[in-house]
Design a protein around this motif. Structure first.
Motif, PDB file in Angstrom:
ATOM      1  N   SER A  29       0.818  -1.208   0.000  1.00  0.00           N
ATOM      2  CA  SER A  29       0.000   0.000   0.000  1.00  0.00           C
ATOM      3  C   SER A  29       0.852   1.258   0.000  1.00  0.00           C
ATOM      4  CB  SER A  29      -0.897   0.012   1.230  1.00  0.00           C
ATOM      5  OG  SER A  29      -0.115   0.250   2.388  1.00  0.00           O
ATOM      6  N   ALA A  30       0.220   2.380  -0.339  1.00  0.00           N
ATOM      7  CA  ALA A  30       0.913   3.663  -0.293  1.00  0.00           C
ATOM      8  C   ALA A  30       1.345   3.983   1.136  1.00  0.00           C
ATOM      9  CB  ALA A  30       0.015   4.769  -0.835  1.00  0.00           C
ATOM     10  N   LYS A  31       0.571   3.586   2.112  1.00  0.00           N
ATOM     11  CA  LYS A  31       0.923   3.813   3.511  1.00  0.00           C
ATOM     12  C   LYS A  31       2.214   3.086   3.857  1.00  0.00           C
ATOM     13  CE  LYS A  31      -0.002   5.015   7.858  1.00  0.00           C
ATOM     14  NZ  LYS A  31      -0.104   6.388   8.329  1.00  0.00           N
ATOM     15  N   ASP A  32       2.378   1.875   3.353  1.00  0.00           N
ATOM     16  CA  ASP A  32       3.590   1.111   3.619  1.00  0.00           C
ATOM     17  C   ASP A  32       4.796   1.709   2.898  1.00  0.00           C
ATOM     18  OD1 ASP A  32       2.212  -0.793   5.161  1.00  0.00           O
ATOM     19  OD2 ASP A  32       1.575  -1.824   3.354  1.00  0.00           O
ATOM     20  N   LYS A  33       4.560   2.242   1.696  1.00  0.00           N
ATOM     21  CA  LYS A  33       5.653   2.838   0.931  1.00  0.00           C
ATOM     22  C   LYS A  33       6.075   4.187   1.506  1.00  0.00           C
ATOM     23  CE  LYS A  33       3.887   0.612  -3.226  1.00  0.00           C
ATOM     24  NZ  LYS A  33       3.097   0.815  -4.450  1.00  0.00           N
ATOM     25  N   CYS A  34       5.161   4.821   2.224  1.00  0.00           N
ATOM     26  CA  CYS A  34       5.454   6.122   2.834  1.00  0.00           C
ATOM     27  C   CYS A  34       5.056   6.090   4.310  1.00  0.00           C
ATOM     28  CB  CYS A  34       4.715   7.238   2.099  1.00  0.00           C
ATOM     29  SG  CYS A  34       5.041   8.885   2.789  1.00  0.00           S
ATOM     30  N   PRO A  35       5.923   5.578   5.184  1.00  0.00           N
ATOM     31  CA  PRO A  35       5.588   5.496   6.616  1.00  0.00           C
ATOM     32  C   PRO A  35       5.307   6.856   7.239  1.00  0.00           C
ATOM     33  CG  PRO A  35       7.485   4.119   6.103  1.00  0.00           C
ATOM     34  CD  PRO A  35       7.217   4.953   4.871  1.00  0.00           C
ATOM     35  N   SER A  36       5.798   7.919   6.601  1.00  0.00           N
ATOM     36  CA  SER A  36       5.578   9.260   7.147  1.00  0.00           C
ATOM     37  C   SER A  36       4.261   9.880   6.681  1.00  0.00           C
ATOM     38  CB  SER A  36       6.730  10.186   6.741  1.00  0.00           C
ATOM     39  OG  SER A  36       6.783  10.338   5.327  1.00  0.00           O
ATOM     40  N   ALA A  37       3.448   9.121   5.939  1.00  0.00           N
ATOM     41  CA  ALA A  37       2.185   9.647   5.406  1.00  0.00           C
ATOM     42  C   ALA A  37       1.303  10.192   6.524  1.00  0.00           C
ATOM     43  CB  ALA A  37       1.450   8.566   4.639  1.00  0.00           C
ATOM     44  N   LYS A  38       0.691  11.341   6.249  1.00  0.00           N
ATOM     45  CA  LYS A  38      -0.182  11.981   7.235  1.00  0.00           C
ATOM     46  C   LYS A  38      -1.582  12.157   6.650  1.00  0.00           C
ATOM     47  CE  LYS A  38       3.582  14.535   9.441  1.00  0.00           C
ATOM     48  NZ  LYS A  38       3.626  13.595  10.570  1.00  0.00           N
ATOM     49  N   GLU A  39      -2.588  11.818   7.434  1.00  0.00           N
ATOM     50  CA  GLU A  39      -3.963  12.026   7.007  1.00  0.00           C
ATOM     51  C   GLU A  39      -4.268  13.514   7.057  1.00  0.00           C
ATOM     52  OE1 GLU A  39      -7.582   9.476   8.232  1.00  0.00           O
ATOM     53  OE2 GLU A  39      -7.697  11.280   9.483  1.00  0.00           O
ATOM     54  N   PHE A  57      -4.376  11.343   2.137  1.00  0.00           N
ATOM     55  CA  PHE A  57      -3.079  11.301   2.803  1.00  0.00           C
ATOM     56  C   PHE A  57      -2.041  12.046   1.982  1.00  0.00           C
ATOM     57  CE2 PHE A  57      -5.323   7.667   4.472  1.00  0.00           C
ATOM     58  CZ  PHE A  57      -4.913   7.565   5.788  1.00  0.00           C
ATOM     59  N   ALA A  58      -1.110  12.692   2.670  1.00  0.00           N
ATOM     60  CA  ALA A  58       0.023  13.344   2.024  1.00  0.00           C
ATOM     61  C   ALA A  58       1.302  12.648   2.478  1.00  0.00           C
ATOM     62  CB  ALA A  58       0.080  14.821   2.405  1.00  0.00           C
ATOM     63  N   CYS A  59       2.247  12.508   1.547  1.00  0.00           N
ATOM     64  CA  CYS A  59       3.526  11.869   1.839  1.00  0.00           C
ATOM     65  C   CYS A  59       4.617  12.938   1.815  1.00  0.00           C
ATOM     66  CB  CYS A  59       3.816  10.783   0.808  1.00  0.00           C
ATOM     67  SG  CYS A  59       5.358   9.899   1.093  1.00  0.00           S
ATOM     68  N   PRO A  60       5.035  13.449   2.969  1.00  0.00           N
ATOM     69  CA  PRO A  60       5.953  14.588   3.001  1.00  0.00           C
ATOM     70  C   PRO A  60       7.373  14.280   2.539  1.00  0.00           C
ATOM     71  CG  PRO A  60       5.552  13.787   5.216  1.00  0.00           C
ATOM     72  CD  PRO A  60       4.604  13.055   4.326  1.00  0.00           C
ATOM     73  N   ASP A  61       7.776  12.992   2.541  1.00  0.00           N
ATOM     74  CA  ASP A  61       9.163  12.693   2.176  1.00  0.00           C
ATOM     75  C   ASP A  61       9.349  12.332   0.698  1.00  0.00           C
ATOM     76  OD1 ASP A  61       8.214  10.103   1.914  1.00  0.00           O
ATOM     77  OD2 ASP A  61       9.196   9.352   3.723  1.00  0.00           O
ATOM     78  N   GLY A  62       8.256  12.365  -0.090  1.00  0.00           N
ATOM     79  CA  GLY A  62       8.369  12.106  -1.522  1.00  0.00           C
ATOM     80  C   GLY A  62       8.691  10.673  -1.888  1.00  0.00           C
ATOM     81  N   SER A  63       8.553   9.732  -0.957  1.00  0.00           N
ATOM     82  CA  SER A  63       8.957   8.347  -1.213  1.00  0.00           C
ATOM     83  C   SER A  63       8.017   7.606  -2.155  1.00  0.00           C
ATOM     84  CB  SER A  63       9.054   7.578   0.109  1.00  0.00           C
ATOM     85  OG  SER A  63       7.816   7.579   0.792  1.00  0.00           O
ATOM     86  N   SER A 144       0.583  12.517  -2.864  1.00  0.00           N
ATOM     87  CA  SER A 144      -0.611  12.270  -2.058  1.00  0.00           C
ATOM     88  C   SER A 144      -1.376  11.071  -2.599  1.00  0.00           C
ATOM     89  CB  SER A 144      -1.524  13.500  -2.054  1.00  0.00           C
ATOM     90  OG  SER A 144      -0.873  14.621  -1.499  1.00  0.00           O
ATOM     91  N   PHE A 145      -2.273  10.534  -1.784  1.00  0.00           N
ATOM     92  CA  PHE A 145      -3.126   9.442  -2.237  1.00  0.00           C
ATOM     93  C   PHE A 145      -4.480   9.498  -1.550  1.00  0.00           C
ATOM     94  CE2 PHE A 145      -0.441   7.811   1.164  1.00  0.00           C
ATOM     95  CZ  PHE A 145      -1.259   7.030   1.961  1.00  0.00           C
ATOM     96  N   GLU A 146      -5.482   8.974  -2.262  1.00  0.00           N
ATOM     97  CA  GLU A 146      -6.849   8.902  -1.762  1.00  0.00           C
ATOM     98  C   GLU A 146      -7.167   7.453  -1.411  1.00  0.00           C
ATOM     99  OE1 GLU A 146      -8.912  11.740  -1.577  1.00  0.00           O
ATOM    100  OE2 GLU A 146      -7.041  12.752  -2.148  1.00  0.00           O
ATOM    101  N   LEU A 147      -7.889   7.251  -0.335  1.00  0.00           N
ATOM    102  CA  LEU A 147      -8.286   5.909   0.084  1.00  0.00           C
ATOM    103  C   LEU A 147      -9.763   5.906   0.437  1.00  0.00           C
ATOM    104  CD1 LEU A 147      -7.216   2.999   0.963  1.00  0.00           C
ATOM    105  CD2 LEU A 147      -7.356   3.925   3.276  1.00  0.00           C
ATOM    106  N   VAL A 148     -10.531   4.999  -0.168  1.00  0.00           N
ATOM    107  CA  VAL A 148     -11.920   4.784   0.226  1.00  0.00           C
ATOM    108  C   VAL A 148     -12.045   3.330   0.657  1.00  0.00           C
ATOM    109  CG1 VAL A 148     -12.968   6.600  -1.168  1.00  0.00           C
ATOM    110  CG2 VAL A 148     -12.600   4.351  -2.185  1.00  0.00           C
ATOM    111  N   SER A 149     -12.765   3.087   1.743  1.00  0.00           N
ATOM    112  CA  SER A 149     -12.812   1.727   2.274  1.00  0.00           C
ATOM    113  C   SER A 149     -14.174   1.410   2.860  1.00  0.00           C
ATOM    114  CB  SER A 149     -11.724   1.530   3.333  1.00  0.00           C
ATOM    115  OG  SER A 149     -11.887   2.435   4.404  1.00  0.00           O
ATOM    116  N   PHE A 150     -14.491   0.114   2.822  1.00  0.00           N
ATOM    117  CA  PHE A 150     -15.665  -0.413   3.514  1.00  0.00           C
ATOM    118  C   PHE A 150     -15.291  -1.778   4.072  1.00  0.00           C
ATOM    119  CE2 PHE A 150     -19.421  -3.241   3.399  1.00  0.00           C
ATOM    120  CZ  PHE A 150     -20.130  -2.664   4.448  1.00  0.00           C
TER     121      PHE A 150
END
Length: 210
Positions: A29-39, A57-63, A144-150
């Motif tokens: 996931s994008a969260k795993d690729k960017c541990p610094s991601a912030k909602e 989510f935004a990924c501040p480190d550009g990873s 950044s990335f968007e996540l929708v979940s159910f």
């Protein structure tokens, strides 16, 4: 939101997504690729009694731009399998508007179990209601990335662009429904990742939660 006819389900697929909840296995996931991601934003919609969560989510480190999706398992599908490919829904012209952009997808084996196909169907159907509230498209900022979940199912859309991108909710939903049918209902994989041919974005679907 129709999917194409089953006769078209022989094409190519590559989709992967992150869950706001904990993945059974990481590195996808994008969260795993960017541990610094912030909602930076979160909304919950109740659609026919189902709670649909939409997070940004935004990924501040550009990873995110330095990462690459895991290899597929051979089960593939192409964007030409989708019925609706309409850039006219966009509020901006290309290259910001990415509706109708060609992509290739593959099923992936990255978690012990796939999301419930029933959860993914509910999520897909619910996005038509989300779009009535949010508008026909969504804007994703750089890194950044968007996540929708159910429940167990999540769809994720990640930008690799240096500028803002716009994408259509109906196409996002249809892609998620298509990979749900091929990867999850037909046991083709436990996740999916769809890479745009222009390299600007990645759309994914995967299991979240337990």
């Amino acid at each position: 939101m129709k999917l194409l006819s089953t006769s078209l389900l022989v094409l190519s697929l590559s989709l992967g997504t992150f869950g706001a909840r904990v993945l059974e296995r990481s590195k996808f996931s994008a969260k795993d690729k960017c541990p610094s991601a912030k909602e930076v934003a979160s909304k919950t919609y109740t659609v026919n009694g189902h709670e649909i969560v939409h997070q940004t989510f935004a990924c501040p480190d550009g990873s995110l731009r330095e990462s690459s999706p895991p290899a597929g398992n051979g089960k593939t599908i192409r964007s030409t399998s989708l019925e609706k490919r309409n850039a006219a829904e966009c509020r901006t012209p290309a290259p910001e508007c990415q509706c109708g952009t060609a992509f290739d997808c593959e099923c992936q084996d990255v978690t012990a179990n796939a999301p419930s196909s029933g959860d993914c169907t509910i999520l897909q159907d619910s996005l038509s209601v989300v779009s009535q509230t949010e508008g026909s498209t969504f804007i994703v900022q750089p890194d950044s990335f968007e996540l929708v979940s159910f429940q167990t199912c999540a769809f994720e859309w990640t930008s690799f662009s240096n500028s803002a991108l716009e994408y259509c909710w109906d196409e996002f939903a249809n892609t998620g429904g298509l990979v749900n049918q091929i990867c999850f209902e037909q046991k083709g994989g436990t996740a999916a990742a769809c890479n745009s041919n222009n390299g600007l974005w990645l759309s994914q679907a995967l299991r979240v939660g337990a």
